[in-house]
Scaffold this motif. Sequence first.
Motif, PDB file in Angstrom:
ATOM      1  N   TYR A   1       4.603  13.534   2.294  1.00  0.00           N
ATOM      2  CA  TYR A   1       5.668  12.493   2.243  1.00  0.00           C
ATOM      3  C   TYR A   1       4.727  11.126   1.745  1.00  0.00           C
ATOM      4  CZ  TYR A   1       8.781  14.977   5.567  1.00  0.00           C
ATOM      5  OH  TYR A   1       9.390  15.718   5.898  1.00  0.00           O
ATOM      6  N   ILE A   2       5.468  10.181   1.564  1.00  0.00           N
ATOM      7  CA  ILE A   2       4.736   8.920   1.054  1.00  0.00           C
ATOM      8  C   ILE A   2       4.960   7.800   1.776  1.00  0.00           C
ATOM      9  CG2 ILE A   2       4.691   7.220  -0.924  1.00  0.00           C
ATOM     10  CD1 ILE A   2       5.723   9.420  -2.949  1.00  0.00           C
ATOM     11  N   PHE A   3       3.976   7.133   2.122  1.00  0.00           N
ATOM     12  CA  PHE A   3       3.988   6.019   3.175  1.00  0.00           C
ATOM     13  C   PHE A   3       3.692   4.627   2.308  1.00  0.00           C
ATOM     14  CE2 PHE A   3       1.357   3.113   5.646  1.00  0.00           C
ATOM     15  CZ  PHE A   3       2.004   2.760   6.783  1.00  0.00           C
ATOM     16  N   VAL A   4       4.562   3.806   2.611  1.00  0.00           N
ATOM     17  CA  VAL A   4       4.624   2.242   2.126  1.00  0.00           C
ATOM     18  C   VAL A   4       4.468   1.408   2.990  1.00  0.00           C
ATOM     19  CG1 VAL A   4       5.887   1.079   0.359  1.00  0.00           C
ATOM     20  CG2 VAL A   4       5.992   3.534  -0.110  1.00  0.00           C
ATOM     21  N   ASN A   5       3.537   0.600   2.773  1.00  0.00           N
ATOM     22  CA  ASN A   5       3.571  -0.596   3.627  1.00  0.00           C
ATOM     23  C   ASN A   5       3.514  -1.883   2.919  1.00  0.00           C
ATOM     24  OD1 ASN A   5       0.851  -2.404   4.993  1.00  0.00           O
ATOM     25  ND2 ASN A   5       2.540  -2.122   6.211  1.00  0.00           N
ATOM     26  N   ILE A   6       4.390  -2.797   3.219  1.00  0.00           N
ATOM     27  CA  ILE A   6       4.804  -4.058   2.853  1.00  0.00           C
ATOM     28  C   ILE A   6       4.087  -5.188   3.737  1.00  0.00           C
ATOM     29  CG2 ILE A   6       6.091  -5.760   1.535  1.00  0.00           C
ATOM     30  CD1 ILE A   6       8.148  -3.302   1.204  1.00  0.00           C
ATOM     31  N   SER A   7       3.007  -5.889   3.404  1.00  0.00           N
ATOM     32  CA  SER A   7       2.401  -6.643   4.529  1.00  0.00           C
ATOM     33  C   SER A   7       2.467  -8.209   3.845  1.00  0.00           C
ATOM     34  CB  SER A   7       1.060  -6.285   4.750  1.00  0.00           C
ATOM     35  OG  SER A   7       0.249  -6.106   3.609  1.00  0.00           O
ATOM     36  N   ARG A   8       1.859  -8.898   4.740  1.00  0.00           N
ATOM     37  CA  ARG A   8       1.838 -10.551   4.284  1.00  0.00           C
ATOM     38  C   ARG A   8       3.310 -11.155   4.028  1.00  0.00           C
ATOM     39  NH1 ARG A   8      -3.745 -10.913   0.767  1.00  0.00           N
ATOM     40  NH2 ARG A   8      -4.802  -9.995   2.072  1.00  0.00           N
ATOM     41  N   LEU A   9       3.980 -10.785   4.677  1.00  0.00           N
ATOM     42  CA  LEU A   9       5.566 -11.548   4.675  1.00  0.00           C
ATOM     43  C   LEU A   9       5.617 -12.854   5.378  1.00  0.00           C
ATOM     44  CD1 LEU A   9       7.202  -8.258   5.956  1.00  0.00           C
ATOM     45  CD2 LEU A   9       6.759  -8.906   3.648  1.00  0.00           C
ATOM     46  N   LEU A  10       6.281 -13.555   4.834  1.00  0.00           N
ATOM     47  CA  LEU A  10       6.720 -14.913   5.241  1.00  0.00           C
ATOM     48  C   LEU A  10       7.104 -15.211   6.540  1.00  0.00           C
ATOM     49  CD1 LEU A  10       7.846 -16.545   1.638  1.00  0.00           C
ATOM     50  CD2 LEU A  10       5.516 -16.405   2.756  1.00  0.00           C
TER      51      LEU A  10
ATOM     52  N   CYS B   1       0.823  -1.105   0.038  1.00  0.00           N
ATOM     53  CA  CYS B   1       0.005  -0.090   0.080  1.00  0.00           C
ATOM     54  C   CYS B   1       0.873   1.208   0.003  1.00  0.00           C
ATOM     55  CB  CYS B   1      -0.804   0.067   1.228  1.00  0.00           C
ATOM     56  SG  CYS B   1      -2.322  -1.348   1.115  1.00  0.00           S
ATOM     57  N   CYS B   2       0.715   2.121  -0.803  1.00  0.00           N
ATOM     58  CA  CYS B   2       1.337   3.342  -0.930  1.00  0.00           C
ATOM     59  C   CYS B   2       0.375   4.489  -0.905  1.00  0.00           C
ATOM     60  CB  CYS B   2       2.041   3.491  -2.337  1.00  0.00           C
ATOM     61  SG  CYS B   2       3.774   3.540  -2.270  1.00  0.00           S
ATOM     62  N   GLU B   3       0.585   5.650  -0.128  1.00  0.00           N
ATOM     63  CA  GLU B   3      -0.202   6.767   0.033  1.00  0.00           C
ATOM     64  C   GLU B   3       0.694   7.996   0.334  1.00  0.00           C
ATOM     65  OE1 GLU B   3      -3.218   6.794   3.033  1.00  0.00           O
ATOM     66  OE2 GLU B   3      -1.933   5.233   4.298  1.00  0.00           O
ATOM     67  N   PRO B   4       0.067   9.188   0.047  1.00  0.00           N
ATOM     68  CA  PRO B   4       0.608  10.403   0.207  1.00  0.00           C
ATOM     69  C   PRO B   4       0.040  10.674   1.665  1.00  0.00           C
ATOM     70  CG  PRO B   4      -0.799  10.682  -1.415  1.00  0.00           C
ATOM     71  CD  PRO B   4      -0.929   9.326  -1.114  1.00  0.00           C
ATOM     72  N   ILE B   5       1.038  11.388   2.622  1.00  0.00           N
ATOM     73  CA  ILE B   5       0.321  11.468   3.834  1.00  0.00           C
ATOM     74  C   ILE B   5       1.143  13.024   4.304  1.00  0.00           C
ATOM     75  CG2 ILE B   5      -0.010   9.347   4.790  1.00  0.00           C
ATOM     76  CD1 ILE B   5       2.883   9.597   5.989  1.00  0.00           C
ATOM     77  N   SER B   6       0.456  13.646   5.142  1.00  0.00           N
ATOM     78  CA  SER B   6       0.914  15.062   5.686  1.00  0.00           C
ATOM     79  C   SER B   6       2.055  14.735   6.492  1.00  0.00           C
ATOM     80  CB  SER B   6      -0.189  15.701   6.354  1.00  0.00           C
ATOM     81  OG  SER B   6      -0.211  14.776   7.403  1.00  0.00           O
ATOM     82  N   ARG B   7       2.818  15.805   6.735  1.00  0.00           N
ATOM     83  CA  ARG B   7       4.054  15.759   7.869  1.00  0.00           C
ATOM     84  C   ARG B   7       3.409  15.610   9.096  1.00  0.00           C
ATOM     85  NH1 ARG B   7       6.715  21.491   9.088  1.00  0.00           N
ATOM     86  NH2 ARG B   7       5.583  22.027   7.188  1.00  0.00           N
ATOM     87  N   GLN B   8       2.146  15.994   9.562  1.00  0.00           N
ATOM     88  CA  GLN B   8       1.676  15.563  11.042  1.00  0.00           C
ATOM     89  C   GLN B   8       1.516  14.184  11.065  1.00  0.00           C
ATOM     90  OE1 GLN B   8       0.425  18.048   8.932  1.00  0.00           O
ATOM     91  NE2 GLN B   8       1.303  19.768  10.071  1.00  0.00           N
ATOM     92  N   GLU B   9       0.868  13.402   9.972  1.00  0.00           N
ATOM     93  CA  GLU B   9       0.835  11.911   9.826  1.00  0.00           C
ATOM     94  C   GLU B   9       1.970  11.032   9.854  1.00  0.00           C
ATOM     95  OE1 GLU B   9      -1.572   8.588   9.853  1.00  0.00           O
ATOM     96  OE2 GLU B   9      -1.955  10.552  10.590  1.00  0.00           O
ATOM     97  N   ALA B  10       2.896  11.701   9.065  1.00  0.00           N
ATOM     98  CA  ALA B  10       4.268  11.170   9.183  1.00  0.00           C
ATOM     99  C   ALA B  10       4.876  11.091  10.381  1.00  0.00           C
ATOM    100  CB  ALA B  10       5.025  11.646   7.979  1.00  0.00           C
ATOM    101  N   GLY B  11       4.553  12.191  10.975  1.00  0.00           N
ATOM    102  CA  GLY B  11       5.217  12.385  12.554  1.00  0.00           C
ATOM    103  C   GLY B  11       4.797  11.260  13.319  1.00  0.00           C
ATOM    104  N   ARG B  12       3.329  11.099  13.199  1.00  0.00           N
ATOM    105  CA  ARG B  12       2.533  10.077  14.027  1.00  0.00           C
ATOM    106  C   ARG B  12       3.003   8.745  13.788  1.00  0.00           C
ATOM    107  NH1 ARG B  12      -1.382   7.025  14.239  1.00  0.00           N
ATOM    108  NH2 ARG B  12      -2.212   7.133  11.750  1.00  0.00           N
ATOM    109  N   ARG B  13       3.422   8.410  12.709  1.00  0.00           N
ATOM    110  CA  ARG B  13       3.455   7.160  12.426  1.00  0.00           C
ATOM    111  C   ARG B  13       5.142   6.777  12.342  1.00  0.00           C
ATOM    112  NH1 ARG B  13       0.224   5.502   6.746  1.00  0.00           N
ATOM    113  NH2 ARG B  13      -1.874   6.374   7.517  1.00  0.00           N
ATOM    114  N   PHE B  14       5.932   7.539  12.475  1.00  0.00           N
ATOM    115  CA  PHE B  14       7.214   7.609  12.599  1.00  0.00           C
ATOM    116  C   PHE B  14       7.863   8.590  13.477  1.00  0.00           C
ATOM    117  CE2 PHE B  14       6.176   6.012   8.436  1.00  0.00           C
ATOM    118  CZ  PHE B  14       7.049   4.773   8.227  1.00  0.00           C
TER     119      PHE B  14
END
Length: 104
Positions: free
Chosen positions: A69-78, A44-57
């Motif tokens: 910023y752009i948030f990328v999530n790679i899921s369902r890893l082995l 999943c890839c999505e643009p996010i604001s600086r505030q959201e980026a600070g909350r997630r990181f």
Amino acid sequence: MASCQLVVGVEPDTRLQQAQDLCLNDYRGTYLRERADSRTRVVCCEPISRQEAGRRFPRVATELTEDEYIFVNISRLLPHEVGGSAYYLVSARTGRIINRYHTK
């Protein structure tokens, strides 16, 4: 996350596609190394604001200066991979990875 879905007839955002490709290549090179990489992952890839980026990181929140910023999530890893999901924060302006972490 609407950006996780592909809509027929709509041109994909090239910034998002480039960020996704960059993060998948980083993940493969850093964590998979010599192991086979045959499983399809959900990205999943999505643009996010600086505030959201600070909350997630929160570790890099004070260093964030851009508006988007752009948030990328790679899921369902082995199971033999690093964990359940990989999270990346990418600069929308430069296209470089700013931070990443993995969870189980």
